[in-house]
Design a protein around this motif. Sequence first.
Motif, short mmCIF file in Angstrom:
data_model
loop_
_atom_site.label_atom_id
_atom_site.label_comp_id
_atom_site.label_asym_id
_atom_site.label_seq_id
_atom_site.Cartn_x
_atom_site.Cartn_y
_atom_site.Cartn_z
N TRP A 62 0.84 -1.20 0.00
CA TRP A 62 0.00 0.00 0.00
C TRP A 62 0.87 1.25 0.00
N CYS A 63 1.87 1.26 0.84
CA CYS A 63 2.71 2.44 1.00
C CYS A 63 3.52 2.74 -0.26
N THR A 64 4.15 1.71 -0.83
CA THR A 64 4.96 1.94 -2.03
C THR A 64 4.08 2.14 -3.26
N GLY A 65 2.89 1.57 -3.24
CA GLY A 65 1.98 1.70 -4.38
C GLY A 65 1.13 2.95 -4.30
N ALA A 66 0.14 2.95 -3.43
CA ALA A 66 -0.81 4.06 -3.32
C ALA A 66 -0.15 5.36 -2.89
N LYS A 67 0.83 5.27 -2.04
CA LYS A 67 1.50 6.48 -1.54
C LYS A 67 2.77 6.82 -2.30
N SER A 68 3.17 5.95 -3.21
CA SER A 68 4.37 6.16 -4.04
C SER A 68 5.60 6.53 -3.23
N ALA A 69 5.72 5.95 -2.06
CA ALA A 69 6.88 6.20 -1.20
C ALA A 69 7.95 5.16 -1.48
N THR A 70 9.17 5.49 -1.12
CA THR A 70 10.26 4.53 -1.31
C THR A 70 10.12 3.40 -0.30
N GLU A 71 10.76 2.30 -0.61
CA GLU A 71 10.72 1.15 0.29
C GLU A 71 11.33 1.50 1.66
N SER B 116 -9.68 -0.48 4.97
CA SER B 116 -10.41 0.71 4.54
C SER B 116 -9.72 1.37 3.35
N GLN B 117 -8.39 1.34 3.31
CA GLN B 117 -7.65 1.92 2.20
C GLN B 117 -7.79 1.09 0.94
N ALA B 118 -7.78 -0.23 1.09
CA ALA B 118 -7.90 -1.13 -0.06
C ALA B 118 -9.27 -1.03 -0.72
N SER B 119 -10.29 -0.75 0.09
CA SER B 119 -11.64 -0.65 -0.45
C SER B 119 -11.93 0.74 -1.00
N GLY B 120 -10.93 1.62 -0.93
CA GLY B 120 -11.12 2.96 -1.47
C GLY B 120 -11.88 3.88 -0.54
N GLY B 121 -12.19 3.37 0.64
CA GLY B 121 -12.94 4.17 1.59
C GLY B 121 -12.06 5.15 2.33
N SER B 122 -12.71 6.07 2.95
CA SER B 122 -11.99 7.05 3.76
C SER B 122 -11.94 6.56 5.18
N PHE B 123 -10.82 6.79 5.86
CA PHE B 123 -10.72 6.36 7.25
C PHE B 123 -11.33 7.38 8.19
N ASN B 124 -11.91 8.46 7.67
CA ASN B 124 -12.49 9.50 8.51
C ASN B 124 -13.83 9.09 9.12
N PHE B 125 -14.44 8.03 8.65
CA PHE B 125 -15.73 7.62 9.18
C PHE B 125 -15.63 7.02 10.58
N ASN B 126 -14.45 6.70 11.01
CA ASN B 126 -14.24 6.05 12.29
C ASN B 126 -13.12 6.79 13.01
N ALA B 127 -13.40 7.24 14.23
CA ALA B 127 -12.41 8.03 14.97
C ALA B 127 -11.10 7.28 15.15
#
Length: 90
Positions: free
Chosen positions: A26-35, A60-71
């Motif tokens: 997720w981090c290297t893909g969706a966030k385009s961060a280095t390893e 929640s990230q994989a499903s494209g949802g926002s994590f803001n719905f849950n504190a």
Amino acid sequence: LVLLTAFGARSLASYSPAQSEQFMDWCTGAKSATESTCSCTLKSVAQTVPAATLAQFLTSQASGGSFNFNASLASTGAMVASSLASCASR
């Protein structure tokens, strides 16, 4: 320093290999961060985020949802973002 390293290692060990791999993907893909940035972020997050909470966040990230719905997930998302920024600037 040794205590922090040991604490981080114990915390990171609470994540399954599959969970660590999912975070890195997720981090290297969706966030385009280095390893190395993602590895640093994972180690940082592992010190405070329980495995179950990280699993919910990643789901929640994989499903494209926002994590803001849950504190709890919003807090985890903020922690991940902060750690990611901190690790990227090193």
